[in-house]
Design a protein around this motif. Structure first.
Motif, PDB file in Angstrom:
ATOM      1  N   GLY A  57     -22.325 -31.091   2.434  1.00 59.61           N
ATOM      2  CA  GLY A  57     -22.931 -32.275   2.923  1.00 59.61           C
ATOM      3  C   GLY A  57     -24.355 -32.198   2.511  1.00 59.61           C
ATOM      4  N   PRO A  58     -25.075 -31.238   3.077  1.00 59.69           N
ATOM      5  CA  PRO A  58     -26.333 -31.079   2.829  1.00 59.69           C
ATOM      6  C   PRO A  58     -26.903 -30.751   1.626  1.00 59.69           C
ATOM      7  CG  PRO A  58     -25.674 -29.266   4.303  1.00 59.69           C
ATOM      8  CD  PRO A  58     -24.708 -30.233   4.151  1.00 59.69           C
ATOM      9  N   PHE A  64     -30.773 -36.591  -2.861  1.00 57.42           N
ATOM     10  CA  PHE A  64     -31.352 -38.005  -2.594  1.00 57.42           C
ATOM     11  C   PHE A  64     -32.682 -37.765  -2.039  1.00 57.42           C
ATOM     12  CE2 PHE A  64     -31.053 -40.715   1.436  1.00 57.42           C
ATOM     13  CZ  PHE A  64     -31.736 -41.850   0.635  1.00 57.42           C
ATOM     14  N   THR A  94     -32.744 -31.639   9.283  1.00 53.25           N
ATOM     15  CA  THR A  94     -31.228 -31.346   8.925  1.00 53.25           C
ATOM     16  C   THR A  94     -31.022 -31.037   7.709  1.00 53.25           C
ATOM     17  OG1 THR A  94     -30.996 -33.660   9.125  1.00 53.25           O
ATOM     18  CG2 THR A  94     -30.504 -32.525  11.174  1.00 53.25           C
ATOM     19  N   PRO A 160     -35.341 -44.167   3.266  1.00 56.20           N
ATOM     20  CA  PRO A 160     -34.890 -45.057   4.313  1.00 56.20           C
ATOM     21  C   PRO A 160     -34.476 -44.407   5.563  1.00 56.20           C
ATOM     22  CG  PRO A 160     -33.308 -44.920   2.408  1.00 56.20           C
ATOM     23  CD  PRO A 160     -34.571 -43.955   2.012  1.00 56.20           C
ATOM     24  N   HIS A 190     -21.873 -40.557   2.027  1.00 59.09           N
ATOM     25  CA  HIS A 190     -21.619 -40.237   3.437  1.00 59.09           C
ATOM     26  C   HIS A 190     -19.946 -40.224   3.571  1.00 59.09           C
ATOM     27  CE1 HIS A 190     -25.623 -42.140   5.002  1.00 59.09           C
ATOM     28  NE2 HIS A 190     -25.735 -41.016   4.029  1.00 59.09           N
ATOM     29  N   GLY A 193     -19.717 -34.911   5.152  1.00 60.48           N
ATOM     30  CA  GLY A 193     -20.828 -34.415   5.797  1.00 60.48           C
ATOM     31  C   GLY A 193     -20.692 -35.099   7.161  1.00 60.48           C
ATOM     32  N   ILE A 194     -22.055 -34.750   8.031  1.00 57.13           N
ATOM     33  CA  ILE A 194     -22.156 -35.109   9.386  1.00 57.13           C
ATOM     34  C   ILE A 194     -23.584 -35.742   9.813  1.00 57.13           C
ATOM     35  CG2 ILE A 194     -20.661 -33.117   9.967  1.00 57.13           C
ATOM     36  CD1 ILE A 194     -24.444 -32.787  10.555  1.00 57.13           C
ATOM     37  N   HIS A 196     -26.158 -36.548  13.186  1.00 59.50           N
ATOM     38  CA  HIS A 196     -26.430 -36.192  14.352  1.00 59.50           C
ATOM     39  C   HIS A 196     -26.570 -37.384  15.484  1.00 59.50           C
ATOM     40  CE1 HIS A 196     -27.562 -32.391  12.690  1.00 59.50           C
ATOM     41  NE2 HIS A 196     -27.494 -31.784  13.652  1.00 59.50           N
ATOM     42  N   PHE A 263     -24.092 -44.969  10.863  1.00 53.97           N
ATOM     43  CA  PHE A 263     -25.575 -45.655  10.967  1.00 53.97           C
ATOM     44  C   PHE A 263     -25.693 -47.148  10.713  1.00 53.97           C
ATOM     45  CE2 PHE A 263     -25.988 -41.221   8.708  1.00 53.97           C
ATOM     46  CZ  PHE A 263     -25.950 -40.527   9.954  1.00 53.97           C
ATOM     47  N   SER A 265     -27.365 -48.177   8.810  1.00 56.93           N
ATOM     48  CA  SER A 265     -27.862 -48.668   7.392  1.00 56.93           C
ATOM     49  C   SER A 265     -26.062 -48.651   6.631  1.00 56.93           C
ATOM     50  CB  SER A 265     -28.390 -47.247   6.512  1.00 56.93           C
ATOM     51  OG  SER A 265     -28.033 -46.106   7.188  1.00 56.93           O
TER      52      SER A 265
HETATM   53  C1  HEM Z   1     -28.890 -45.656   2.012  1.00 61.58           C
HETATM   54  C2  HEM Z   1     -29.737 -45.076   2.742  1.00 61.58           C
HETATM   55  C3  HEM Z   1     -29.248 -43.560   3.323  1.00 61.58           C
HETATM   56  C4  HEM Z   1     -29.753 -43.539   4.783  1.00 61.58           C
HETATM   57  C5  HEM Z   1     -30.423 -44.315   5.663  1.00 61.58           C
HETATM   58  C6  HEM Z   1     -29.182 -42.051   4.856  1.00 61.58           C
HETATM   59  C7  HEM Z   1     -29.296 -41.407   6.071  1.00 61.58           C
HETATM   60  C8  HEM Z   1     -28.580 -40.448   6.486  1.00 61.58           C
HETATM   61  C9  HEM Z   1     -28.650 -39.816   7.868  1.00 61.58           C
HETATM   62  C10 HEM Z   1     -29.342 -40.203   9.040  1.00 61.58           C
HETATM   63  C11 HEM Z   1     -27.815 -38.634   7.876  1.00 61.58           C
HETATM   64  C12 HEM Z   1     -27.583 -37.631   8.845  1.00 61.58           C
HETATM   65  C13 HEM Z   1     -28.346 -36.442   8.904  1.00 61.58           C
HETATM   66  C14 HEM Z   1     -28.171 -35.697  10.132  1.00 61.58           C
HETATM   67  O1  HEM Z   1     -28.184 -36.286  11.062  1.00 61.58           O
HETATM   68  O2  HEM Z   1     -28.040 -34.454   9.994  1.00 61.58           O
HETATM   69  C15 HEM Z   1     -27.315 -38.438   6.438  1.00 61.58           C
HETATM   70  C16 HEM Z   1     -26.640 -37.681   6.151  1.00 61.58           C
HETATM   71  C17 HEM Z   1     -26.195 -37.442   4.706  1.00 61.58           C
HETATM   72  N1  HEM Z   1     -26.220 -38.301   3.697  1.00 61.58           N
HETATM   73 FE1  HEM Z   1     -27.278 -39.724   3.776  1.00 61.58          FE
HETATM   74  N2  HEM Z   1     -28.583 -41.755   3.781  1.00 61.58           N
HETATM   75  C18 HEM Z   1     -28.628 -42.549   2.828  1.00 61.58           C
HETATM   76  C19 HEM Z   1     -28.368 -42.660   1.483  1.00 61.58           C
HETATM   77  C20 HEM Z   1     -27.664 -41.431   1.286  1.00 61.58           C
HETATM   78  C21 HEM Z   1     -27.589 -40.930  -0.433  1.00 61.58           C
HETATM   79  C22 HEM Z   1     -28.031 -41.927  -1.496  1.00 61.58           C
HETATM   80  C23 HEM Z   1     -26.969 -39.791  -0.527  1.00 61.58           C
HETATM   81  C24 HEM Z   1     -26.695 -39.113  -1.607  1.00 61.58           C
HETATM   82  C25 HEM Z   1     -25.973 -39.660  -2.764  1.00 61.58           C
HETATM   83  C26 HEM Z   1     -26.606 -39.291   0.822  1.00 61.58           C
HETATM   84  C27 HEM Z   1     -26.031 -38.165   1.444  1.00 61.58           C
HETATM   85  C28 HEM Z   1     -25.906 -37.664   2.553  1.00 61.58           C
HETATM   86  C29 HEM Z   1     -25.047 -36.746   2.767  1.00 61.58           C
HETATM   87  C30 HEM Z   1     -24.063 -35.941   1.914  1.00 61.58           C
HETATM   88  C31 HEM Z   1     -24.907 -36.434   4.204  1.00 61.58           C
HETATM   89  C32 HEM Z   1     -24.370 -35.501   5.136  1.00 61.58           C
HETATM   90  C33 HEM Z   1     -25.434 -34.516   5.424  1.00 61.58           C
HETATM   91  C34 HEM Z   1     -24.792 -33.113   6.253  1.00 61.58           C
HETATM   92  O3  HEM Z   1     -23.675 -32.859   6.247  1.00 61.58           O
HETATM   93  O4  HEM Z   1     -25.788 -32.384   6.781  1.00 61.58           O
HETATM   94  N3  HEM Z   1     -27.232 -40.347   1.750  1.00 61.58           N
HETATM   95  N4  HEM Z   1     -27.620 -39.594   5.619  1.00 61.58           N
END
Ligand code: HEM
Ligand SMILES: *[C@@H]1O[C@H](CO)[C@@H](O)[C@H](O)[C@H]1NC(C)=O
Ligand SMILES: CC(=O)N[C@H]1CO[C@H](CO)[C@@H](O)[C@@H]1O
Length: 322
Positions: A57-58, A64, A94, A160, A190, A193-194, A196, A263, A265
């Motif tokens: 995930g991270p 991004f 995170t 965003p 999404h 991954g996770i 918070h 979320f 979003s």
């Molecule tokens: C559209 C707007 C987006 C918003 C508002 C957003 C927001 C977030 C937020 C708030 C998290 C949680 C982080 C946490 O609490 O640890 C997250 C996780 C994640 N995001 Fe997004 N995201 C967006 C787009 C994307 C894009 C474009 C990608 C990659 C192509 C992406 C990949 C991920 C992944 C893989 C995780 C999991 C992270 C983990 O497992 O630690 N996101 N995102």
């Protein structure tokens, strides 16, 4: 004069020149200067995820966060002695896996010193994560160079937040040259991954400041999440695609279609005709088209604000400028 020898040279160069696109990026950019770059990177990702699958995930998210802030220039990796770099901003708290990028960099510096940029390493790793978790591969464009600036405030203003509505998301992506389709396709990340509690707690307890719940979230899901994310409890996390958060699949769209997007979003994708149609078309049984779209949109995201040619530098160590 065009001697036969010179013409022969031209013929050799032509395919190389033609494969470079308008941004100065090219598929197979390191095929001569560091032919093993992509296989070495893939091996590190493979070994890493075998022992630490939660890094998928991270590591995907890092691409991004790099590309949306000052372009895909590895500015997300820079350390600041006074904690004022992008990685010090709240959305980056995170982010994890910096040591994996360093591991790839160290391996590449041994094979071909000073050749492969940190920005390209983030790019290759994001593709390899998708492949290792079950998605399709795609040809990555390479040839980015590394930036020398990283500012906390740039991360705050360019990433965003999870509370964004559909109009804000579309505006944010458009501002980076990405389409509404790219938005809905890339949100599919999404599926692994996770998240918070701090990123969605408002939806459970105080959506409009009146102690209310976000009406757009499935009420059973609200109840489930409330048990994990209590009002004043610790900032624990949940899987974004429950039960399948380590598998790259189209489960995300099924979740969103059932009002179980984590979320605002995610839920917002149901509030625009084009994104809604995509979500509903991919809630089950149309996985291959999502997999293909994802590679296309990742290539698009990888073109944002890139430094090529003589701009920037090839960092020796990814966390600091040369
Ligand atoms: C559209 C707007 C987006 C918003 C508002 C957003 C927001 C977030 C937020 C708030 C998290 C949680 C982080 C946490 O609490 O640890 C997250 C996780 C994640 N995001 Fe997004 N995201 C967006 C787009 C994307 C894009 C474009 C990608 C990659 C192509 C992406 C990949 C991920 C992944 C893989 C995780 C999991 C992270 C983990 O497992 O630690 N996101 N995102
Ligand atoms: C909900 O939000 C309002 C307005 O911001 C605030 O006054 C109130 O204390 C909050 N309630 C809870 C339970 O957090
Ligand atoms: C991984 C990382 O660098 N996290 C940092 C994010 O930002 C906060 C401050 O806002 C730092 O304390 C973290 O170390």
């Amino acid at each position: 004069m065009a001697t036969p020898k010179f013409m022969f040279f031209l013929a050799l160069l032509l395919p190389l020149v033609l494969s470079v696109n308008g941004n100065g990026l090219a598929v197979g950019y390191y095929s001569r200067s560091c032919p093993q770059a992509e296989s070495i990177t893939m091996n590190v990702v493979k070994q890493t995820l075998a022992v630490a699958p939660s890094l998928s995930g991270p590591l995907l998210r890092m691409f991004f966060h790099d590309c949306f802030v000052r372009g895909c220039d590895a500015s997300v990796l820079l350390n600041s002695p006074t904690n004022q770099a992008e990685k010090d901003a709240i959305p980056n708290q995170t982010l994890r896996g910096y040591e994996i990028i360093d591991r790839v960099k160290n391996a590449l510096e041994i094979h071909c010193p000073g050749v492969v940029s940190c920005a390209d390493i983030i790019t290759m790793v994001s593709r390899d994560v998708v492949v290792q978790t079950g998605g399709f591969s795609w040809n990555v464009e390479l040839g980015r160079r590394d930036g020398v600036v990283s500012l906390l405030n740039d991360a705050l203003t360019n990433l965003p937040p999870p509370t964004d509505n559909i109009n804000a998301l579309v505006r944010s992506f458009r501002g980076k040259g990405l389409s509404v389709k790219d938005l809905v396709v890339l949100s599919g990340a999404h599926t692994i991954g996770i998240g918070h509690c701090s990123a969605f707690r408002n939806r459970l307890y105080n959506f409009t400041g009146k102690g209310d719940v976000d009406p757009s979230m499935n009420s059973h899901y609200v109840a489930t999440l409330k048990k994990i994310c209590t009002l004043n409890g610790p900032d624990v996390f949940v899987q974004m695609d429950p039960g399948s958060s380590k598998k790259f699949d189209e489960g995300y769209y099924a979740q969103v279609s059932k009002n179980r997007g984590l979320f605002q979003s995610d839920a917002a994708l149901l509030n625009n005709a084009e994104t809604k149609a995509y979500v509903l078309a991919h809630k089950g049984g149309n996985q291959e088209s999502f997999f293909k779209d994802f590679g296309v949109s990742m290539v698009n995201m990888g073109r944002i604000g890139v430094l090529t040619g003589n701009a920037g530098q090839i960092r020796k160590v990814c966390s600091k400028i040369n």
